[in-house]
Scaffold this active site. Structure first.
Site, mmCIF file in Angstrom:
data_model
loop_
_atom_site.group_PDB
_atom_site.id
_atom_site.type_symbol
_atom_site.label_atom_id
_atom_site.label_comp_id
_atom_site.label_asym_id
_atom_site.label_seq_id
_atom_site.Cartn_x
_atom_site.Cartn_y
_atom_site.Cartn_z
ATOM 1 N N ASP A 1 -3.593 2.033 -5.388
ATOM 2 C CA ASP A 1 -2.368 2.197 -4.556
ATOM 3 C C ASP A 1 -2.273 0.912 -3.966
ATOM 4 O O ASP A 1 -1.252 0.971 -3.087
ATOM 5 C CB ASP A 1 -2.123 3.614 -3.816
ATOM 6 C CG ASP A 1 -2.944 3.503 -2.408
ATOM 7 O OD1 ASP A 1 -3.926 2.831 -2.472
ATOM 8 O OD2 ASP A 1 -2.241 3.973 -1.620
ATOM 9 N N GLU A 2 -2.822 -0.121 -4.074
ATOM 10 C CA GLU A 2 -2.953 -1.124 -3.222
ATOM 11 C C GLU A 2 -3.185 -2.550 -3.726
ATOM 12 O O GLU A 2 -4.011 -2.730 -4.901
ATOM 13 C CB GLU A 2 -3.958 -0.941 -2.026
ATOM 14 C CG GLU A 2 -4.224 -1.143 -0.938
ATOM 15 C CD GLU A 2 -5.433 -0.984 -0.166
ATOM 16 O OE1 GLU A 2 -6.082 -1.817 0.348
ATOM 17 O OE2 GLU A 2 -6.277 -0.123 -0.643
ATOM 18 N N ASP B 1 0.715 -1.084 -0.170
ATOM 19 C CA ASP B 1 -0.221 -0.091 -0.014
ATOM 20 C C ASP B 1 0.786 1.264 0.098
ATOM 21 O O ASP B 1 1.776 1.597 1.169
ATOM 22 C CB ASP B 1 -0.795 0.013 1.244
ATOM 23 C CG ASP B 1 -1.815 1.091 1.308
ATOM 24 O OD1 ASP B 1 -1.713 2.022 0.226
ATOM 25 O OD2 ASP B 1 -2.852 0.939 2.257
ATOM 26 N N MET B 2 0.685 1.942 -0.813
ATOM 27 C CA MET B 2 1.516 3.083 -0.983
ATOM 28 C C MET B 2 1.259 4.309 0.160
ATOM 29 O O MET B 2 0.137 4.289 0.686
ATOM 30 C CB MET B 2 1.171 3.953 -2.367
ATOM 31 C CG MET B 2 1.542 3.338 -3.575
ATOM 32 S SD MET B 2 3.224 2.585 -3.991
ATOM 33 C CE MET B 2 4.003 4.097 -3.988
HETATM 34 P P1 TTP Z 1 -5.146 5.007 0.979
HETATM 35 O O1 TTP Z 1 -4.118 3.880 0.701
HETATM 36 O O2 TTP Z 1 -6.496 4.704 1.746
HETATM 37 O O3 TTP Z 1 -4.462 6.221 1.521
HETATM 38 P P2 TTP Z 1 -3.106 7.039 1.259
HETATM 39 O O4 TTP Z 1 -2.467 6.331 0.419
HETATM 40 O O5 TTP Z 1 -3.408 8.414 0.988
HETATM 41 O O6 TTP Z 1 -2.431 7.042 2.754
HETATM 42 P P3 TTP Z 1 -1.925 5.731 3.583
HETATM 43 O O7 TTP Z 1 -0.295 6.021 3.643
HETATM 44 O O8 TTP Z 1 -2.497 5.706 4.753
HETATM 45 O O9 TTP Z 1 -1.986 4.554 2.911
HETATM 46 O O10 TTP Z 1 -5.761 5.703 -0.427
HETATM 47 C C1 TTP Z 1 -5.038 5.950 -1.513
HETATM 48 C C2 TTP Z 1 -5.628 6.885 -2.462
HETATM 49 O O11 TTP Z 1 -7.052 6.942 -2.561
HETATM 50 C C3 TTP Z 1 -5.397 8.409 -1.451
HETATM 51 O O12 TTP Z 1 -3.886 8.707 -1.630
HETATM 52 C C4 TTP Z 1 -6.346 9.347 -2.122
HETATM 53 C C5 TTP Z 1 -7.400 8.225 -2.499
HETATM 54 N N1 TTP Z 1 -8.604 8.297 -1.413
HETATM 55 C C6 TTP Z 1 -9.455 9.190 -1.639
HETATM 56 O O13 TTP Z 1 -9.565 9.709 -2.789
HETATM 57 N N2 TTP Z 1 -10.454 9.275 -0.632
HETATM 58 C C7 TTP Z 1 -10.683 8.488 0.399
HETATM 59 O O14 TTP Z 1 -11.395 8.699 1.245
HETATM 60 C C8 TTP Z 1 -9.493 7.464 0.559
HETATM 61 C C9 TTP Z 1 -9.237 6.984 1.707
HETATM 62 C C10 TTP Z 1 -8.325 7.477 -0.333
HETATM 63 MG MG MG Z 2 -2.143 4.124 0.575
#
Ligand code: TTP
Ligand code: MG
Length: 348
Positions: free
Chosen positions: A103-104, A9-10
């Site tokens: 991103d996952e 997960d990024m």
């Molecule tokens: P996530 O992997 O949930 O969050 P993240 O990568 O920004 O942070 P983390 O380090 O905690 O993993 O989500 C990936 C991308 O998806 C995030 O960068 C932006 C988008 N996203 C939204 O647009 N709305 C949301 O509510 C969430 C949770 C994510």
């Molecule tokens: Mg992420």
């Protein structure tokens, strides 16, 4: 471990891409989301998280918490481009890559060239950093549920391994919101019953979970015990699912069109239920007798997959339309797909 599953997960994905593309933003609180007062935060850099800013928070609230933050509109085309680069690296490690979002992903590396899982995780991190310039977090375990739980453990830029001997001790103190597949509503309702930690759920038998969550109850019962048999399936990353038909005779009769939408809703819903997926965007498409295409969408704030719920939204959309000429084709598509959200507690 019989199987070796990685969940990758990024870190702060959209915000990290912005910081990478514009080095002046490095080390600063960067918030990506709608820039208008009415927008919400998509994500923010870890520097902004220190102020309490989080995903899905209204922008005006983020601005109160972090007035010095740098607020940016999202550049989705760019995030998709970077996502493709990252997934190419994952697919070089193993063909068994199952994307979960932009991103996952889950990676099954059981039969890959890597015999040592930690070595595989370090290799992926190095390559992503070198070639894409971003950090990610990796969870390693013997099933999907535990791997996903682990990737969240040491964020950002972390590696966490959960082995069999750590179960169930490591799970006991966790809040029930950590159970993959349990929606926010279900968490709140279980909390209202005095159940807060995974340990609190151990007193309840299988039947309790089946009663509250239907057939997914068994999955929840197993997951909290570290059991999860789901395999990593490299899907083709289906983003939408739909049905359409060209009518025998052009019509502007909304009752007739509604009958088609009803049948499409039923077919789409049975597909979604079978795959255990939920959606929140409903699109009605129609073509007029002079071959002009129209599409109208609604995106909900919650996920659904029941025929009736899909149909109701489709009807709302069609009711709002004013046809300038008869219709020759009608279609219904659902998108914004999410896997397995248990949002319904059947007893309530
Ligand atoms: P996530 O992997 O949930 O969050 P993240 O990568 O920004 O942070 P983390 O380090 O905690 O993993 O989500 C990936 C991308 O998806 C995030 O960068 C932006 C988008 N996203 C939204 O647009 N709305 C949301 O509510 C969430 C949770 C994510
Ligand atoms: Mg992420």
């Amino acid at each position: 471990m019989d199987k070796i599953i990685l969940h990758v997960d990024m870190d702060a994905f959209f915000a990290s891409v912005e910081q990478k593309d514009n080095p002046k933003l490095k080390g600063k609180p960067v918030i990506v989301g709608g820039v208008s007062e009415r927008g919400v935060v998509s994500t923010c850099s870890y520097e902004a998280r220190k102020y309490g800013v989080k995903s899905a928070m209204p922008i005006f609230m983020a601005q109160k918490l972090c007035p010095q933050g740098i607020y940016l509109r999202g550049r989705y085309w760019r995030y998709k481009e970077v996502s493709a680069q990252i997934f190419n690296i994952f697919r070089e490690v193993t063909p068994l890559v199952e994307p979960l979002s932009i991103d996952e992903a889950y990676l099954d590396i059981t039969n890959s060239k890597f015999k040592d899982y930690k070595e595989a995780a370090i290799y992926i991190k190095r390559r992503v950093y070198k070639e894409v310039g971003l950090t990610l977090s990796i969870g390693i375990s013997y099933n999907k549920f535990l791997a996903k739980l682990a990737s969240d453990w040491n964020k950002p830029n972390g590696i966490m391994i959960i082995t069999e001997d750590m179960i169930p001790e490591i799970l006991k103190p966790l809040p029930i919101s950590k159970i993959y597949g349990l929606g926010q509503k279900s968490v709140r309702r279980l909390n209202n019953m005095g159940l807060f930690k995974i340990e609190d759920l151990y007193i309840h038998p299988k039947e309790f979970f089946v009663e509250y969550f239907g057939k997914y109850g068994i999955d929840i019962y197993n997951r909290i015990r570290g059991i999860d048999d789901r395999v990593v399936t490299p899907n083709r990353d289906r983003k939408s699912y739909g049905k359409e038909t060209t009518l025998k005779f052009d019509t502007d009769d909304k009752d007739e069109l509604s009958n088609y939408l009803k049948s499409f809703s039923t077919q789409i819903s049975s597909y979604l239920e079978e795959k255990n997926i939920f959606i929140k965007t409903i699109t009605v498409k129609y073509k007029t007798s002079s071959f002009i295409n129209h599409t109208r969408s609604k995106t909900l704030t919650h996920y659904i997959n029941k025929a009736e719920d899909i149909y109701n939204i489709a009807i709302e959309i069609i009711e709002e339309e004013v046809f300038s000429e008869p219709i020759r084709l009608i279609g219904l598509t659902v998108s914004s797909i999410k896997e397995e959200k248990v949002e319904q507690l059947t007893l309530f």
